[in-house]
Write a protein that holds these residues in place. Structure first.
Motif, PDB file in Angstrom:
ATOM      1  N   LEU A   1       0.782  -1.115   0.132  1.00  0.00           N
ATOM      2  CA  LEU A   1      -0.062   0.054   0.021  1.00  0.00           C
ATOM      3  C   LEU A   1       0.813   1.489   0.050  1.00  0.00           C
ATOM      4  O   LEU A   1       0.293   2.267   0.082  1.00  0.00           O
ATOM      5  N   GLY A   2       2.315   1.116   0.355  1.00  0.00           N
ATOM      6  CA  GLY A   2       2.849   2.201   0.091  1.00  0.00           C
ATOM      7  C   GLY A   2       3.135   2.975   1.491  1.00  0.00           C
ATOM      8  O   GLY A   2       3.542   4.099   1.455  1.00  0.00           O
ATOM      9  N   LYS A   3       2.587   2.422   2.666  1.00  0.00           N
ATOM     10  CA  LYS A   3       2.683   3.116   4.010  1.00  0.00           C
ATOM     11  C   LYS A   3       4.082   2.974   4.526  1.00  0.00           C
ATOM     12  O   LYS A   3       4.371   3.693   5.462  1.00  0.00           O
ATOM     13  N   ARG A   4       4.859   1.791   4.210  1.00  0.00           N
ATOM     14  CA  ARG A   4       6.197   1.758   4.687  1.00  0.00           C
ATOM     15  C   ARG A   4       7.047   1.486   3.307  1.00  0.00           C
ATOM     16  O   ARG A   4       6.636   1.342   2.233  1.00  0.00           O
ATOM     17  N   SER A   5       8.140   1.788   3.589  1.00  0.00           N
ATOM     18  CA  SER A   5       9.398   1.514   2.534  1.00  0.00           C
ATOM     19  C   SER A   5      10.446   0.961   3.094  1.00  0.00           C
ATOM     20  O   SER A   5      10.787   0.673   4.237  1.00  0.00           O
ATOM     21  N   TRP A   6      11.323   0.246   2.136  1.00  0.00           N
ATOM     22  CA  TRP A   6      12.481  -0.705   2.456  1.00  0.00           C
ATOM     23  C   TRP A   6      13.704   0.376   2.968  1.00  0.00           C
ATOM     24  O   TRP A   6      14.484   0.050   3.473  1.00  0.00           O
TER      25      TRP A   6
ATOM     26  N   VAL B   1      12.729  -2.073   8.374  1.00  0.00           N
ATOM     27  CA  VAL B   1      13.682  -3.394   7.746  1.00  0.00           C
ATOM     28  C   VAL B   1      14.031  -4.168   8.957  1.00  0.00           C
ATOM     29  O   VAL B   1      13.919  -5.343   8.887  1.00  0.00           O
ATOM     30  N   LYS B   2      14.385  -3.697  10.176  1.00  0.00           N
ATOM     31  CA  LYS B   2      14.720  -4.418  11.417  1.00  0.00           C
ATOM     32  C   LYS B   2      13.609  -5.198  11.811  1.00  0.00           C
ATOM     33  O   LYS B   2      13.712  -6.507  12.121  1.00  0.00           O
ATOM     34  N   HIS B   3      12.572  -4.568  11.930  1.00  0.00           N
ATOM     35  CA  HIS B   3      11.201  -5.426  12.486  1.00  0.00           C
ATOM     36  C   HIS B   3      10.974  -6.663  11.356  1.00  0.00           C
ATOM     37  O   HIS B   3      10.790  -7.521  11.822  1.00  0.00           O
ATOM     38  N   TRP B   4      11.291  -6.309  10.144  1.00  0.00           N
ATOM     39  CA  TRP B   4      10.919  -7.310   9.124  1.00  0.00           C
ATOM     40  C   TRP B   4      11.947  -8.477   9.208  1.00  0.00           C
ATOM     41  O   TRP B   4      11.535  -9.697   9.203  1.00  0.00           O
ATOM     42  N   MET B   5      13.127  -8.126   9.584  1.00  0.00           N
ATOM     43  CA  MET B   5      14.142  -9.109   9.582  1.00  0.00           C
ATOM     44  C   MET B   5      13.895 -10.057  10.898  1.00  0.00           C
ATOM     45  O   MET B   5      14.086 -11.313  10.998  1.00  0.00           O
TER      46      MET B   5
ATOM     47  N   ASP C   1      12.981   2.715   5.483  1.00  0.00           N
ATOM     48  CA  ASP C   1      12.825   2.901   6.610  1.00  0.00           C
ATOM     49  C   ASP C   1      13.698   1.872   7.449  1.00  0.00           C
ATOM     50  O   ASP C   1      13.270   0.773   7.328  1.00  0.00           O
ATOM     51  N   ARG C   2      14.564   2.430   7.974  1.00  0.00           N
ATOM     52  CA  ARG C   2      15.286   1.374   8.645  1.00  0.00           C
ATOM     53  C   ARG C   2      14.805   0.465   9.953  1.00  0.00           C
ATOM     54  O   ARG C   2      15.107  -0.563  10.224  1.00  0.00           O
ATOM     55  N   LYS C   3      13.880   1.196  10.687  1.00  0.00           N
ATOM     56  CA  LYS C   3      13.089   0.342  11.926  1.00  0.00           C
ATOM     57  C   LYS C   3      12.413  -0.599  11.196  1.00  0.00           C
ATOM     58  O   LYS C   3      12.128  -1.638  11.789  1.00  0.00           O
TER      59      LYS C   3
END
Length: 95
Positions: free
Chosen positions: A28-33, A39-43, A35-37
């Motif tokens: 939806l475009g509300k977050r981006s790769w 990406v950390k949560h994603w990992m 965004d460091r925080k």
């Protein structure tokens, strides 16, 4: 152990749902790769999902391998073969 298995399953479903929510935020475009925080949560999320999946797989019920079936006897083609005596037939050629 059934209680622990259900707890692990609930944890796995929660992690998967959170991961799908994060994918929806990306789409939806509300977050981006960038965004460091995020990406950390994603990992951390997908690492935890991998660990829980591995634990569930290791503690899951084991299926005993099925015994090998006994081979079927060879089919008997004719009475001659059944008696063990094979009578050669003459070879004829026709034009």
């Amino acid at each position: 152990m059934p209680g622990l298995t259900l707890l692990l399953l609930a944890l796995w479903l929660g992690l998967l749902t959170t991961g799908l929510y994060m994918v929806a935020l990306l789409v939806l475009g509300k977050r981006s790769w960038r965004d460091r925080k995020f990406v950390k949560h994603w990992m951390w999320l997908w690492a935890a999902l991998l660990v829980v999946s591995t634990v569930i797989h290791m503690w899951g019920p084991r299926e005993e391998p099925a015994p090998e079936p006994t081979p079927a006897p060879a089919p008997v083609l004719s009475d001659e073969l059944a008696s063990g005596i094979v009578i050669p037939r003459p070879v004829t050629y026709s034009m």
